[in-house]
Write a protein that holds these residues in place. Sequence first.
Motif, PDB file in Angstrom:
ATOM      1  N   PHE A 161      24.128  66.979  47.765  1.00 48.54           N
ATOM      2  CA  PHE A 161      25.265  66.684  46.893  1.00 48.54           C
ATOM      3  C   PHE A 161      25.849  67.961  46.290  1.00 48.54           C
ATOM      4  O   PHE A 161      27.018  67.999  45.917  1.00 48.54           O
ATOM      5  CB  PHE A 161      24.856  65.699  45.794  1.00 48.54           C
ATOM      6  CG  PHE A 161      24.680  64.284  46.275  1.00 48.54           C
ATOM      7  CD1 PHE A 161      25.736  63.596  46.878  1.00 48.54           C
ATOM      8  CD2 PHE A 161      23.467  63.630  46.120  1.00 48.54           C
ATOM      9  CE1 PHE A 161      25.588  62.277  47.318  1.00 48.54           C
ATOM     10  CE2 PHE A 161      23.306  62.308  46.558  1.00 48.54           C
ATOM     11  CZ  PHE A 161      24.365  61.634  47.157  1.00 48.54           C
TER      12      PHE A 161
ATOM     13  N   PRO B  82      22.067  62.842  49.795  1.00 44.46           N
ATOM     14  CA  PRO B  82      22.940  61.808  50.363  1.00 44.46           C
ATOM     15  C   PRO B  82      22.256  61.034  51.481  1.00 44.46           C
ATOM     16  O   PRO B  82      21.424  61.588  52.213  1.00 44.46           O
ATOM     17  CB  PRO B  82      24.130  62.600  50.915  1.00 44.46           C
ATOM     18  CG  PRO B  82      23.808  64.035  50.802  1.00 44.46           C
ATOM     19  CD  PRO B  82      22.565  64.197  50.017  1.00 44.46           C
ATOM     20  N   THR B  83      22.585  59.759  51.615  1.00 45.09           N
ATOM     21  CA  THR B  83      22.098  58.958  52.734  1.00 45.09           C
ATOM     22  C   THR B  83      22.935  59.344  53.970  1.00 45.09           C
ATOM     23  O   THR B  83      24.012  59.941  53.825  1.00 45.09           O
ATOM     24  CB  THR B  83      22.263  57.459  52.431  1.00 45.09           C
ATOM     25  OG1 THR B  83      23.668  57.170  52.308  1.00 45.09           O
ATOM     26  CG2 THR B  83      21.537  57.050  51.157  1.00 45.09           C
TER      27      THR B  83
ATOM     28  N   GLU C 109      29.124  49.903  40.201  1.00 43.03           N
ATOM     29  CA  GLU C 109      28.812  51.223  40.783  1.00 43.03           C
ATOM     30  C   GLU C 109      29.934  52.230  40.478  1.00 43.03           C
ATOM     31  O   GLU C 109      29.666  53.392  40.176  1.00 43.03           O
ATOM     32  CB  GLU C 109      28.588  51.069  42.292  1.00 43.03           C
ATOM     33  CG  GLU C 109      28.243  52.359  43.035  1.00 43.03           C
ATOM     34  CD  GLU C 109      26.757  52.720  43.058  1.00 43.03           C
ATOM     35  OE1 GLU C 109      26.001  52.206  42.207  1.00 43.03           O
ATOM     36  OE2 GLU C 109      26.372  53.531  43.931  1.00 43.03           O
TER      37      GLU C 109
ATOM     38  N   PRO D  49      23.701  50.268  58.072  1.00 45.80           N
ATOM     39  CA  PRO D  49      22.959  49.070  57.657  1.00 45.80           C
ATOM     40  C   PRO D  49      23.092  48.738  56.175  1.00 45.80           C
ATOM     41  O   PRO D  49      23.408  49.601  55.349  1.00 45.80           O
ATOM     42  CB  PRO D  49      21.503  49.418  57.973  1.00 45.80           C
ATOM     43  CG  PRO D  49      21.548  50.555  58.924  1.00 45.80           C
ATOM     44  CD  PRO D  49      22.834  51.278  58.686  1.00 45.80           C
ATOM     45  N   THR D  50      22.822  47.503  55.850  1.00 47.83           N
ATOM     46  CA  THR D  50      22.790  47.049  54.460  1.00 47.83           C
ATOM     47  C   THR D  50      21.776  47.887  53.683  1.00 47.83           C
ATOM     48  O   THR D  50      20.693  48.172  54.191  1.00 47.83           O
ATOM     49  CB  THR D  50      22.394  45.555  54.413  1.00 47.83           C
ATOM     50  OG1 THR D  50      23.373  44.828  55.152  1.00 47.83           O
ATOM     51  CG2 THR D  50      22.349  45.029  52.990  1.00 47.83           C
ATOM     52  N   GLY D  51      22.136  48.288  52.495  1.00 47.70           N
ATOM     53  CA  GLY D  51      21.231  49.052  51.636  1.00 47.70           C
ATOM     54  C   GLY D  51      21.241  50.539  51.921  1.00 47.70           C
ATOM     55  O   GLY D  51      20.406  51.277  51.394  1.00 47.70           O
TER      56      GLY D  51
ATOM     57  N   ARG E 253      29.327  53.344  36.924  1.00 47.51           N
ATOM     58  CA  ARG E 253      28.203  54.276  36.779  1.00 47.51           C
ATOM     59  C   ARG E 253      28.578  55.668  37.271  1.00 47.51           C
ATOM     60  O   ARG E 253      28.249  56.671  36.652  1.00 47.51           O
ATOM     61  CB  ARG E 253      26.991  53.780  37.585  1.00 47.51           C
ATOM     62  CG  ARG E 253      26.435  52.449  37.126  1.00 47.51           C
ATOM     63  CD  ARG E 253      25.002  52.258  37.541  1.00 47.51           C
ATOM     64  NE  ARG E 253      24.796  52.292  38.986  1.00 47.51           N
ATOM     65  CZ  ARG E 253      23.609  52.517  39.545  1.00 47.51           C
ATOM     66  NH1 ARG E 253      22.549  52.730  38.779  1.00 47.51           N
ATOM     67  NH2 ARG E 253      23.478  52.521  40.849  1.00 47.51           N
TER      68      ARG E 253
ATOM     69  N   ALA F  44      28.620  54.132  47.365  1.00 46.80           N
ATOM     70  CA  ALA F  44      28.872  55.487  46.856  1.00 46.80           C
ATOM     71  C   ALA F  44      29.609  56.334  47.890  1.00 46.80           C
ATOM     72  O   ALA F  44      30.344  57.253  47.534  1.00 46.80           O
ATOM     73  CB  ALA F  44      27.557  56.157  46.457  1.00 46.80           C
TER      74      ALA F  44
ATOM     75  N   TYR G   2      20.355  59.619  42.384  1.00 45.46           N
ATOM     76  CA  TYR G   2      20.541  59.945  43.804  1.00 45.46           C
ATOM     77  C   TYR G   2      20.250  61.429  44.001  1.00 45.46           C
ATOM     78  O   TYR G   2      20.915  62.272  43.423  1.00 45.46           O
ATOM     79  CB  TYR G   2      21.965  59.651  44.271  1.00 45.46           C
ATOM     80  CG  TYR G   2      22.431  58.228  44.101  1.00 45.46           C
ATOM     81  CD1 TYR G   2      21.548  57.206  43.759  1.00 45.46           C
ATOM     82  CD2 TYR G   2      23.772  57.896  44.291  1.00 45.46           C
ATOM     83  CE1 TYR G   2      22.000  55.906  43.604  1.00 45.46           C
ATOM     84  CE2 TYR G   2      24.221  56.595  44.140  1.00 45.46           C
ATOM     85  CZ  TYR G   2      23.335  55.606  43.786  1.00 45.46           C
ATOM     86  OH  TYR G   2      23.784  54.324  43.628  1.00 45.46           O
ATOM     87  N   GLN G   3      19.243  61.733  44.825  1.00 40.74           N
ATOM     88  CA  GLN G   3      18.888  63.131  45.015  1.00 40.74           C
ATOM     89  C   GLN G   3      19.528  63.754  46.239  1.00 40.74           C
ATOM     90  O   GLN G   3      20.047  64.862  46.179  1.00 40.74           O
ATOM     91  CB  GLN G   3      17.370  63.277  45.014  1.00 40.74           C
ATOM     92  CG  GLN G   3      16.941  63.330  43.565  1.00 40.74           C
ATOM     93  CD  GLN G   3      15.491  63.101  43.321  1.00 40.74           C
ATOM     94  OE1 GLN G   3      14.669  63.076  44.226  1.00 40.74           O
ATOM     95  NE2 GLN G   3      15.182  62.939  42.062  1.00 40.74           N
TER      96      GLN G   3
HETATM   97  P1  ADP Z   1      25.186  49.151  51.198  1.00 45.53           P
HETATM   98  O1  ADP Z   1      26.557  48.941  50.639  1.00 45.53           O
HETATM   99  O2  ADP Z   1      25.165  50.110  52.344  1.00 45.53           O
HETATM  100  O3  ADP Z   1      24.480  47.875  51.519  1.00 45.53           O
HETATM  101  P2  ADP Z   1      24.608  50.074  48.538  1.00 45.53           P
HETATM  102  O4  ADP Z   1      25.772  50.967  48.361  1.00 45.53           O
HETATM  103  O5  ADP Z   1      24.655  48.752  47.866  1.00 45.53           O
HETATM  104  O6  ADP Z   1      24.301  49.849  50.088  1.00 45.53           O
HETATM  105  O7  ADP Z   1      23.296  50.893  48.102  1.00 45.53           O
HETATM  106  C1  ADP Z   1      22.009  50.341  48.194  1.00 45.53           C
HETATM  107  C2  ADP Z   1      21.131  50.935  47.087  1.00 45.53           C
HETATM  108  O8  ADP Z   1      20.906  52.318  47.332  1.00 45.53           O
HETATM  109  C3  ADP Z   1      21.774  50.829  45.724  1.00 45.53           C
HETATM  110  O9  ADP Z   1      20.793  50.440  44.801  1.00 45.53           O
HETATM  111  C4  ADP Z   1      22.254  52.239  45.444  1.00 45.53           C
HETATM  112  O10 ADP Z   1      22.262  52.495  44.069  1.00 45.53           O
HETATM  113  C5  ADP Z   1      21.240  53.078  46.183  1.00 45.53           C
HETATM  114  N1  ADP Z   1      21.727  54.395  46.650  1.00 45.53           N
HETATM  115  C6  ADP Z   1      22.960  54.693  47.119  1.00 45.53           C
HETATM  116  N2  ADP Z   1      23.033  55.990  47.475  1.00 45.53           N
HETATM  117  C7  ADP Z   1      21.823  56.537  47.233  1.00 45.53           C
HETATM  118  C8  ADP Z   1      21.273  57.858  47.407  1.00 45.53           C
HETATM  119  N3  ADP Z   1      21.993  58.862  47.912  1.00 45.53           N
HETATM  120  N4  ADP Z   1      19.984  58.040  47.045  1.00 45.53           N
HETATM  121  C9  ADP Z   1      19.248  57.025  46.556  1.00 45.53           C
HETATM  122  N5  ADP Z   1      19.707  55.765  46.362  1.00 45.53           N
HETATM  123  C10 ADP Z   1      20.973  55.514  46.715  1.00 45.53           C
END
Ligand code: ADP
Length: 245
Positions: free
Chosen positions: A27, A52-53, A117, A74-76, A120, A81, A49-50
Motif C-alpha cells: 500500500f 493488498p490482496t 466500507e 473470489p468472494t472475500g 471506514r 476496497a 489491511y497490511q
Molecule cells: P469481496 O467483495 O471480494 O467478496 P470484501 O471486499 O467484502 O470481499 O472483503 C472481504 C473481507 O476482507 C472484508 O472483511 C475486508 O474488510 C477484508 N479485506 C479487504 N482487503 C483486505 C486487505 N488488503 N487485507 C486484509 N483484509 C482485507
Amino acid sequence: QEEINHVRNQHRIHVYGTDIPVPIVTFEELSSQYKLNPQIIKNIKAVGYQIPTPIQMQAIPAMLHRREVMACAPTGSGKTAAFILPILHHLQEPRKDGLRALVLAPTRELAKQTYLEFQRLSEGLGFRILYINKTSSFVNKSGAKASRKFDILVSTPNRLVYLLKPNPPLIKLSSVQWLVVDESDKLFEEGKTGFRDQLAAIYKACDGHSVRRAMFSATFAYDVEEWCKLHLDNVLQIYIGARNT
Ligand code: ADP
Ligand code: ADP
Ligand code: MG
C-alpha cells in the motif's frame, strides 16, 4: 518485466488488455507512486489491511490510471476496497458538485456493506456518502436537491431506476465520473435483460462527464465479459485464481 510477471504468477493475477499498469505489492506504493492522500493510507492501516490482496494489486493501479475494468475475483478477496480506494483518490475532496461516484450492488444488504466500507476508508476526508435505504424516505426528506449534497452514492439498481423515472428525475447523475457495478455476475443473471436495460438507463443519466466504468464479479460470467468487451473503452480484464477462460 520479468519481475512483474513473477508477481502476477505468484498471486495468480491474469490480466488481458493493452498498456497494463504495473501491479502494486504494498500500500506504500500508493503514496510513493500515485500520491494518494496520506489520510487514506492511514485509514487502510487503521482498518488493519497490511498488504493488498491480488485483486487490489492489479485493479487499484488500473483504476488509478482511469482504466475501465472488468474484474473477477473470489468472494472475500477484497474487491470492495479495490474500487473504493481509487475512487477516493480521484474524487480528492468533498465538493458541492453533486454525485461524482456511483456504486450499484444487487441487494440492499450488499449496498449497506459497501457504504460502511466507504465510510471506514474515507474517515477524516469529509466525503458525504449516500446510501438509499428507503426510496420513499429519500423522496420525502431530500428530494432532487439531495443529490447535490452528496459525493458518493451506493444503491441497488431498482431504487435508482425508480428515482430516475419521473420527469424531471428525483435524482441527478450528471456529475458522475465513476460508475461501479459490484457483483455484476449476479446482476446480469437476474432477469437476463432486465438489468441491462436498467444499466443503460443509469448510464444515460450519467450524461455530464466521460464516465469511467468498472465491473466487479466473484465468478466468471460469459455474459458480463461479452457486455464489457462490447461497451467498455479499451477494457482491461483482470481475473484472479485458476485460469478458466
Ligand atoms: P469481496 O467483495 O471480494 O467478496 P470484501 O471486499 O467484502 O470481499 O472483503 C472481504 C473481507 O476482507 C472484508 O472483511 C475486508 O474488510 C477484508 N479485506 C479487504 N482487503 C483486505 C486487505 N488488503 N487485507 C486484509 N483484509 C482485507
Ligand atoms: P422498496 O424499494 O423495496 O419497494 P421502499 O420503501 O424503499 O422499498 O420503496 C418505496 C416505494 O417506492 C415503494 O412503495 C415502491 O412502490 C416504490 N418503488 C421502489 N422501487 C421501485 C421500482 N423499481 N419500481 C416501482 N416502484 C418502486
Ligand atoms: Mg463484494
